[in-house]
Enzyme design. Structure first.
Site, PDB file in Angstrom:
ATOM      1  N   LYS A  71       5.013  -2.076  14.868  1.00 45.76           N
ATOM      2  CA  LYS A  71       6.482  -2.101  14.963  1.00 45.76           C
ATOM      3  C   LYS A  71       7.065  -3.423  15.502  1.00 45.76           C
ATOM      4  O   LYS A  71       8.275  -3.637  15.429  1.00 45.76           O
ATOM      5  CB  LYS A  71       6.961  -0.976  15.901  1.00 45.76           C
ATOM      6  N   PRO A  97       0.441  -2.767  19.426  1.00 44.84           N
ATOM      7  CA  PRO A  97       0.471  -3.002  17.971  1.00 44.84           C
ATOM      8  C   PRO A  97       0.049  -1.822  17.095  1.00 44.84           C
ATOM      9  O   PRO A  97       0.164  -1.895  15.877  1.00 44.84           O
ATOM     10  CB  PRO A  97      -0.508  -4.181  17.790  1.00 44.84           C
ATOM     11  N   TYR A 100       6.389   5.360  10.550  1.00 42.40           N
ATOM     12  CA  TYR A 100       5.551   4.209  10.209  1.00 42.40           C
ATOM     13  C   TYR A 100       6.267   3.272   9.228  1.00 42.40           C
ATOM     14  O   TYR A 100       6.264   2.054   9.412  1.00 42.40           O
ATOM     15  CB  TYR A 100       4.216   4.679   9.638  1.00 42.40           C
ATOM     16  N   HIS A 131       0.854  -1.190   0.000  1.00 39.41           N
ATOM     17  CA  HIS A 131       0.000   0.000   0.000  1.00 39.41           C
ATOM     18  C   HIS A 131       0.889   1.238   0.000  1.00 39.41           C
ATOM     19  O   HIS A 131       1.924   1.249   0.662  1.00 39.41           O
ATOM     20  CB  HIS A 131      -0.867   0.040   1.259  1.00 39.41           C
ATOM     21  N   TYR A 191      -7.135   3.336  10.254  1.00 38.35           N
ATOM     22  CA  TYR A 191      -7.008   3.482  11.704  1.00 38.35           C
ATOM     23  C   TYR A 191      -8.075   4.491  12.125  1.00 38.35           C
ATOM     24  O   TYR A 191      -8.017   5.648  11.718  1.00 38.35           O
ATOM     25  CB  TYR A 191      -5.632   4.029  12.084  1.00 38.35           C
TER      26      TYR A 191
HETATM   27  C1  PHB Z   1      -2.508  -6.443  11.154  1.00 42.67           C
HETATM   28  O1  PHB Z   1      -2.780  -6.523   9.952  1.00 42.67           O
HETATM   29  O2  PHB Z   1      -2.573  -7.430  11.897  1.00 42.67           O
HETATM   30  C2  PHB Z   1      -2.089  -5.133  11.737  1.00 42.67           C
HETATM   31  C3  PHB Z   1      -1.965  -4.035  10.919  1.00 42.67           C
HETATM   32  C4  PHB Z   1      -1.565  -2.822  11.460  1.00 42.67           C
HETATM   33  C5  PHB Z   1      -1.316  -2.706  12.802  1.00 42.67           C
HETATM   34  C6  PHB Z   1      -1.434  -3.811  13.627  1.00 42.67           C
HETATM   35  C7  PHB Z   1      -1.823  -5.027  13.099  1.00 42.67           C
HETATM   36  O3  PHB Z   1      -0.954  -1.506  13.331  1.00 42.67           O
END
Ligand code: PHB
Ligand code: APR
Length: 409
Positions: free
Chosen positions: A315, A311, A403, A88, A219
């Site tokens: 990271k 999470p 990120y 992405h 998010y």
């Molecule tokens: C995931 O796809 O499991 C995932 C993606 C982004 C995050 C945490 C987990 O910040």
């Protein structure tokens, strides 16, 4: 033929009694380390308490920083990731029911967000390691670390729960055994400082058989709590909801999960979330944790054994790989020229990157979640922070460069 010492599966071969680096744990840290060392001609043996099927089936997060993608490709381990991973150019931040695209690639000179599940990375690394003739002992128990202060450490373990204690002699021990493993406690308590935040919320994660609802990760900050939309494949999607970490998954019917996801991910432009059958769900607690130092004598701890990040910043896996890259370079210098300088500086070198990742993960977490213990003032500050991030190119660039991964020196 690869040496597959798999006690659980029976027919165990005879593992070596001595190696250069004994690696405890076959998670991302242990497996990457074994590969990095092998490329430099350094021998290792991995001791793993779970079975191969268990480590390859445990559902975890799945975002790789650009340099980890490049490293996997350089090591010849990236074939399936390049075919099956999702690339992405950015992420979407959603709050006040409005979506804001953060174009990571444009802000960072072309670095992308790669979604490739951790257990897929594990599968690729285990099979390549065994094809290279590497030794991974699955299903070991009672792992004990001895003589870490001298130049000849020993690791004791059992290949079967009722089997005899066996011994692996080595020059160095790499503690890659996660948060609950025996390696961190092997650093005397008086010599280590542990820093920790336990968050008053956790994530309920699901896997659903549904088509993607959006081309990139979303998010979402919502007054009912955080939500995240991620993906696994064109047929399987990964989603998360902020919940009470002590909540019981039995309280969450599929209907309740979908209703909450629809509410929290709602967008005022009429975007819709696609539903499907949920085939996996669970709740994880969240913490930030750092152990300093990450070494004692000939023991070096890496990955979740030394630090945990919530999470939200994606990271965890990346930090584990960063540690073992530093460790592999230091061990290579030791075996090639006898210098211990890199090994002596291992902890300090890693901790500089770790604290920046801890800061970023804490920042993303506090900004995007609803903390029941925070005042309305603090909650408004987080919304102001989001508003600032999506309207200031400087703030957006800072988020993007963290990120996609700070430069790996
Ligand atoms: C995931 O796809 O499991 C995932 C993606 C982004 C995050 C945490 C987990 O910040
Ligand atoms: N003996 C042998 N192996 C052990 C022991 C033990 N006593 N205790 C734990 N292990 C193994 C675990 O079974 C696991 O496979 O160590 C491995 C540690 O792997 P991870 O927990 O995945 O940790 P790490 O390799 O540091 O990777 C960090 O994993 O937890 C995620 O989100 C985290 O992405 C991050 C990454």
């Amino acid at each position: 033929m690869p040496t597959i010492h798999q006690t659980v599966a029976g027919t165990p071969g005879r593992p070596p009694e001595r190696t250069q680096v004994a690696i405890i744990g076959a998670g991302p840290a242990g497996l990457f380390l074994a590969h990095l060392l092998h490329r430099q001609g350094i021998e290792s043996v991995i001791l793993e308490s779970r079975s191969r099927a268990e480590i390859e089936g445990t559902i975890r997060a799945g975002v790789l920083e650009q340099w980890v993608v490049d490293l996997m490709n350089d090591m010849g381990l990236g074939g399936r990731m390049m075919r099956e991973g999702h690339f992405h150019s950015g992420i979407t931040l959603r709050f006040d029911r409005e979506s804001h695209h953060i174009d990571m690639a444009e802000l960072t000179g072309g670095k992308r967000v790669t979604v490739y599940a951790q257990h897929e990375v594990i599968r690729d690394l285990v099979s390549a390691r065994l094809e290279d003739g590497g030794t991974i002992l699955f299903g070991v128990s009672d792992v004990q670390l001895h003589d870490l202060d001298g130049t000849a450490p020993r690791v004791r373990f059992r290949r079967a729960p009722d089997g005899p204690l066996e011994e692996l002699r080595c020059d160095h021990v790499a503690g890659c055994d996660g948060f609950h493993g025996p390696s961190r406690p092997a650093i005397p308590a008086a010599d280590r400082t542990e820093y920790q935040i336990v968050y008053p919320f956790g994530w309920l994660g699901i896997l659903t058989e549904a088509p993607p609802s959006h081309p990139e990760l979303i998010y979402a900050n919502h007054e009912r709590g955080f939500a995240l939309l991620s993906t696994r494949s064109p047929e399987v999607q990964r989603l998360y909801l902020q919940v009470d970490p002590k909540d019981d998954i039995a309280n969450w019917s599929d209907d309740r999960i979908w209703a909450e996801l629809h509410t929290r991910l709602e967008d005022k432009d009429g975007w819709t979330l696609k539903e499907g059958p949920i085939f996996q769900k669970g709740i994880i607690a969240m913490r930030s944790f750092v152990c300093d130092p990450m070494q004692h004598g000939r023991l070096f701890i890496a990955g979740d054994a030394a630090h945990i990040v919530p999470p939200t910043g994606a990271k965890g896996l990346n930090l584990a790989v960063a540690d073992v890259l530093v460790l592999s370079r230091a061990l290579t210098a030791f075996y090639k020229s006898g210098t211990t300088e890199g090994l002596n500086r291992y902890s300090a070198t890693c901790l500089r990157r770790i604290w920046k990742a801890e800061r970023f993960s804490w920042y993303m977490t506090t900004m995007l979640h609803r903390n029941p213990h925070e005042t309305p003032f603090e909650q408004r500050v987080h919304l102001a922070d989001l508003d600032y991030v999506v309207h200031s190119r400087a703030a957006m660039t800072a988020l993007a460069e963290n990120y996609v991964g700070l430069p790996m020196e």
